[in-house]
Design a protein around this motif. Structure first.
Motif, PDB file in Angstrom:
ATOM      1  N   UNK A 233       0.835  -1.202   0.000  1.00 25.93           N
ATOM      2  CA  UNK A 233       0.000   0.000   0.000  1.00 25.93           C
ATOM      3  C   UNK A 233       0.873   1.257   0.000  1.00 25.93           C
ATOM      4  N   UNK A 234       1.898   1.250   0.842  1.00 22.68           N
ATOM      5  CA  UNK A 234       2.793   2.400   0.919  1.00 22.68           C
ATOM      6  C   UNK A 234       3.528   2.607  -0.405  1.00 22.68           C
ATOM      7  N   UNK A 246      -8.046   4.387  -0.932  1.00 23.28           N
ATOM      8  CA  UNK A 246      -8.810   3.707  -1.971  1.00 23.28           C
ATOM      9  C   UNK A 246      -8.299   2.289  -2.196  1.00 23.28           C
ATOM     10  N   UNK A 247      -6.977   2.122  -2.182  1.00 21.05           N
ATOM     11  CA  UNK A 247      -6.406   0.784  -2.372  1.00 21.05           C
ATOM     12  C   UNK A 247      -6.803  -0.143  -1.231  1.00 21.05           C
ATOM     13  N   UNK A 260      -0.232  -8.582  -0.206  1.00 21.53           N
ATOM     14  CA  UNK A 260       0.554  -7.883  -1.218  1.00 21.53           C
ATOM     15  C   UNK A 260       0.016  -8.142  -2.618  1.00 21.53           C
ATOM     16  N   UNK A 261      -0.331  -9.387  -2.900  1.00 20.91           N
ATOM     17  CA  UNK A 261      -0.840  -9.750  -4.222  1.00 20.91           C
ATOM     18  C   UNK A 261      -2.133  -9.011  -4.541  1.00 20.91           C
ATOM     19  N   UNK A 262      -3.023  -8.899  -3.557  1.00 14.36           N
ATOM     20  CA  UNK A 262      -4.298  -8.212  -3.775  1.00 14.36           C
ATOM     21  C   UNK A 262      -4.087  -6.744  -4.101  1.00 14.36           C
ATOM     22  N   UNK A 263      -3.190  -6.084  -3.389  1.00 12.00           N
ATOM     23  CA  UNK A 263      -2.947  -4.660  -3.610  1.00 12.00           C
ATOM     24  C   UNK A 263      -2.425  -4.415  -5.021  1.00 12.00           C
ATOM     25  N   UNK A 264      -1.464  -5.210  -5.465  1.00 10.64           N
ATOM     26  CA  UNK A 264      -0.909  -4.997  -6.797  1.00 10.64           C
ATOM     27  C   UNK A 264      -1.927  -5.300  -7.881  1.00 10.64           C
TER      28      UNK A 264
END
Length: 368
Positions: A233-234, A246-247, A260-264
């Motif tokens: 996220x950062x 929003x992310x 991590x996978x979901x954010x990307x």
């Protein structure tokens, strides 16, 4: 309505919405009309709120990452003497939040009657200054307020004629009205307006500020975020709090645990290691393999050329920090990255330009 013109019984889907508002945690059978037929659908809990609005700062103490600016704004509130202000800085760093929070603390419950917010990017011409701004500025403040506040968001989108007209309005009604201008690029604000304002330059939010705010929101919403997900996220936010919130919200709707996978995935961002592999492969002289990695980013993951070039720029500096890239080579690569970015901005084909950049990386790597 009934046949006599009076109000009829509430429709089923209105009753469902009313029940949801009274019991927001329950699962309801949602009804909606499809071409005249009532269709039933089992739905999840409806989340109507947008987190960037729900967690908007309500006071100056809630504005994070801008401690020095907040300290000075608080002194204006204590003295109740505010000059014209110009807030400059990148998006999502708290410019609008600071302006509204200051007004709320100045006027208390009467703040809405003595405050107007206009987005200059919607109406850029001189008419918005001659009519909307001027009409509000000439009206006396309400209640016990000494003055009113006009907040012009994205003021750098105003035309030069509009800014010239605004300069005169700021002078004429300064006794009963203060102006707060917000912009991304202060260089686009004419000098006569800058000289009439106290200029505050907001900086991008630090990684610590974004991380702490995300932890607070995640705890309040009951969302579990893994350490890798928080770092993602950062990385994606790049100092923009709105993008980070929003992310987090989008990822929380996909899975119970934000990874991590979901954010990307939801932000259409390549992993940093993917960009590093792309650059290292090209610098090693293997242009064909680097081109295949680029195809994966553009065709499989659906990234735009602008997304790729921005991430290449970020990772180039990290290669220098890790001593994987020499200083002279970095200078040549940065010069070419800037050239390719300019060409893409002017409308050149993204695929051709990125392949040309990889080709230059391959040549620069073999030449040392």
């Amino acid at each position: 309505m009934n046949v006599y013109g009076g109000p009829g019984p509430p429709s089923p889907h209105r009753q469902d919405r009313a029940r949801h508002r009274s019991h927001p945690g329950r699962r309801w059978e949602i009804r909606y009309r499809d071409r005249g037929q009532v269709v039933r659908k089992e739905g999840f809990r409806i989340k109507e709120e947008i987190w960037i609005e729900k967690y908007r700062p309500m006071s100056l103490d809630d504005v994070v990452g801008q401690e020095e600016i907040v300290k000075r704004l608080k002194s204006y509130v204590r003295s109740r003497n505010v000059p014209h202000l110009l807030f400059s800085g990148p998006p999502g760093v708290g410019k609008t939040a600071a302006a509204i929070s200051m007004v709320r603390e100045l006027f208390g419950e009467e703040w809405r009657g003595n405050f107007i917010e206009l987005n200059a990017s919607d109406e850029r011409g001189i008419d918005v200054v001659r009519h909307k701004v001027k009409d509000f500025a000439r009206i006396a403040p309400l209640g016990n307020a000494e003055f009113k506040v006009i907040f012009l968001d994205e003021a750098d989108a105003l035309t030069n004629d509009a800014q010239s007209a605004l300069r005169r309005t700021m002078e004429r009604y300064s006794s009963i009205c203060r102006f707060v201008l917000s912009c991304n690029y202060s260089s686009k604000i004419i000098e006569p307006i800058q000289s009439r304002c106290a200029v505050y330059r907001f900086r991008s939010l630090s990684e610590e500020a974004v991380s702490e705010r995300m932890k607070t929101i995640a705890e309040a919403e009951g969302v579990k975020v893994t350490p890798e997900g928080m770092r993602a996220i950062v990385y994606v936010a790049r100092g923009d709090m709105r993008k980070a919130i929003n992310a987090l919200q989008a990822a929380s709707l996909m899975e119970e645990s934000v990874t991590e996978e979901t954010i990307y995935q939801i932000t259409a961002t390549a992993r940093p290691e993917q960009i590093r592999d792309l650059m290292k492969t090209a610098l090693a002289g293997n242009f064909t393999q680097a081109r295949s990695l680029l195809d994966d980013l553009l065709l499989v993951q659906g990234l735009s050329g602008e997304d790729v070039i921005i991430q290449i720029h970020r990772q180039t500096l990290s290669l220098l920090d890790s001593h994987e890239l020499s200083g002279p080579t970095l200078v040549r690569l940065m010069d070419r990255i800037g050239e390719i970015d300019f060409r893409m901005t002017e409308g050149a084909n993204e695929r051709i330009q990125l392949e040309a950049l990889l080709a230059y990386f391959a040549l620069a790597g073999t030449e040392g």
